[in-house]
Design a protein around this motif. Structure first.
Motif, short mmCIF file in Angstrom:
data_model
loop_
_atom_site.label_atom_id
_atom_site.label_comp_id
_atom_site.label_asym_id
_atom_site.label_seq_id
_atom_site.Cartn_x
_atom_site.Cartn_y
_atom_site.Cartn_z
N GLN A 64 153.54 -3.69 132.61
CA GLN A 64 153.33 -3.11 131.30
C GLN A 64 152.76 -4.16 130.34
N VAL A 65 151.99 -3.66 129.39
CA VAL A 65 151.39 -4.52 128.38
C VAL A 65 151.90 -4.08 127.01
N GLN A 66 152.31 -5.04 126.21
CA GLN A 66 152.75 -4.75 124.86
C GLN A 66 151.89 -5.52 123.86
N LEU A 67 151.53 -4.83 122.79
CA LEU A 67 150.83 -5.44 121.66
C LEU A 67 151.74 -5.33 120.45
N VAL A 68 152.02 -6.44 119.82
CA VAL A 68 152.92 -6.44 118.67
C VAL A 68 152.20 -7.04 117.47
N GLU A 69 152.06 -6.22 116.42
CA GLU A 69 151.41 -6.67 115.20
C GLU A 69 152.42 -7.23 114.22
N SER A 70 151.95 -8.09 113.34
CA SER A 70 152.77 -8.60 112.24
C SER A 70 151.84 -9.00 111.10
N GLY A 71 152.43 -9.18 109.93
CA GLY A 71 151.67 -9.68 108.80
C GLY A 71 151.35 -8.67 107.72
N GLY A 72 151.68 -7.41 107.94
CA GLY A 72 151.43 -6.41 106.92
C GLY A 72 152.35 -6.59 105.72
N GLY B 148 140.55 -5.64 118.99
CA GLY B 148 140.08 -5.15 117.70
C GLY B 148 141.20 -4.66 116.82
N TRP B 149 140.81 -4.41 115.59
CA TRP B 149 141.72 -3.84 114.60
C TRP B 149 141.16 -2.51 114.11
N TYR B 150 142.03 -1.52 114.07
CA TYR B 150 141.70 -0.20 113.53
C TYR B 150 142.65 0.08 112.38
N ARG B 151 142.30 1.05 111.56
CA ARG B 151 143.22 1.45 110.50
C ARG B 151 143.17 2.95 110.31
N GLN B 152 144.28 3.47 109.81
CA GLN B 152 144.35 4.89 109.54
C GLN B 152 145.09 5.11 108.22
N ALA B 153 144.36 5.66 107.27
CA ALA B 153 144.93 6.00 105.97
C ALA B 153 145.45 7.44 106.02
N LEU C 91 141.25 -7.90 98.83
CA LEU C 91 141.72 -6.57 99.22
C LEU C 91 141.58 -5.57 98.09
N LYS C 92 141.29 -4.34 98.47
CA LYS C 92 141.09 -3.24 97.52
C LYS C 92 142.10 -2.13 97.82
N PRO C 93 142.40 -1.31 96.83
CA PRO C 93 143.32 -0.20 97.09
C PRO C 93 142.89 0.69 98.26
N GLU C 94 141.59 0.82 98.45
CA GLU C 94 141.11 1.66 99.55
C GLU C 94 141.31 1.02 100.93
N ASP C 95 141.78 -0.22 100.96
CA ASP C 95 142.14 -0.84 102.24
C ASP C 95 143.55 -0.44 102.68
N THR C 96 144.27 0.25 101.82
CA THR C 96 145.62 0.68 102.16
C THR C 96 145.61 1.61 103.37
N ALA C 97 146.38 1.24 104.38
CA ALA C 97 146.40 2.01 105.63
C ALA C 97 147.42 1.37 106.58
N VAL C 98 147.67 2.06 107.67
CA VAL C 98 148.37 1.45 108.80
C VAL C 98 147.31 0.81 109.68
N TYR C 99 147.49 -0.45 109.97
CA TYR C 99 146.54 -1.20 110.78
C TYR C 99 147.08 -1.34 112.20
N TYR C 100 146.23 -0.99 113.16
CA TYR C 100 146.59 -1.01 114.57
C TYR C 100 145.74 -2.02 115.33
N CYS C 101 146.41 -2.74 116.20
CA CYS C 101 145.73 -3.65 117.12
C CYS C 101 145.37 -2.90 118.40
N ASN C 102 144.22 -3.22 118.94
CA ASN C 102 143.77 -2.61 120.19
C ASN C 102 143.23 -3.71 121.10
N ALA C 103 143.52 -3.56 122.39
CA ALA C 103 143.00 -4.54 123.36
C ALA C 103 142.62 -3.83 124.65
N ASP C 104 141.53 -4.28 125.22
CA ASP C 104 141.04 -3.80 126.51
C ASP C 104 141.55 -4.76 127.58
N VAL C 105 142.51 -4.31 128.38
CA VAL C 105 143.28 -5.22 129.23
C VAL C 105 143.12 -4.87 130.70
#
Length: 123
Positions: A1-9, A35-40, A85-99
């Motif tokens: 299994q592969v785990q990606l753990v984000e931090s820093g928000g 990569g990094w993705y985001r979803q508002a 940073l701008k208010p429109e950057d507000t979102a949940v940020y997700y890490c993605n990796a091709d493994v």
């Protein structure tokens, strides 16, 4: 299994900075693109920035000149430095990796996602 753990928000005022980190762990043989993705709220998930295993980067137009993606292959970690940073950057940020994961006599190459980290830009 592969785990990606984000931090820093967190919560930051407009014009401020944050640095996101994402560490990959588990049983894998290689990590290709990251990569990094985001979803508002109410919006689709979108690509923010990507980096290949050789270091080639790409950015969404909305973050060019403000965000910088980088990676440390020895630490299996990808970073996103976010400045101005701008208010429109507000979102949940997700890490993605091709493994690449060994699977018997073959190697599977699949995308993996982190759990997400909230970034809120507000005064």
């Amino acid at each position: 299994q592969v785990q990606l753990v984000e931090s820093g928000g967190g919560v930051v005022q407009p014009g401020g900075s944050l640095r996101l980190s994402c560490v990959a762990s588990g049983s894998f043989s290689s990590i290709y693109g990251m990569g990094w993705y985001r979803q508002a709220p109410g919006k689709q998930r979108e690509l923010v920035a990507g980096i290949s295993d050789s270091g080639t980067t790409n950015y969404a137009d909305s973050v060019k000149g403000r965000f910088t993606i980088s990676r440390d292959n020895a630490k299996n970690t990808v970073y996103l430095q976010m400045n101005s940073l701008k208010p429109e950057d507000t979102a949940v940020y997700y890490c993605n990796a091709d493994v690449a994961v060994p699977a018997g006599i073959v190697t599977r190459r699949d995308p993996y996602w982190g759990q997400g980290t909230q970034v809120t830009v507000s005064s």
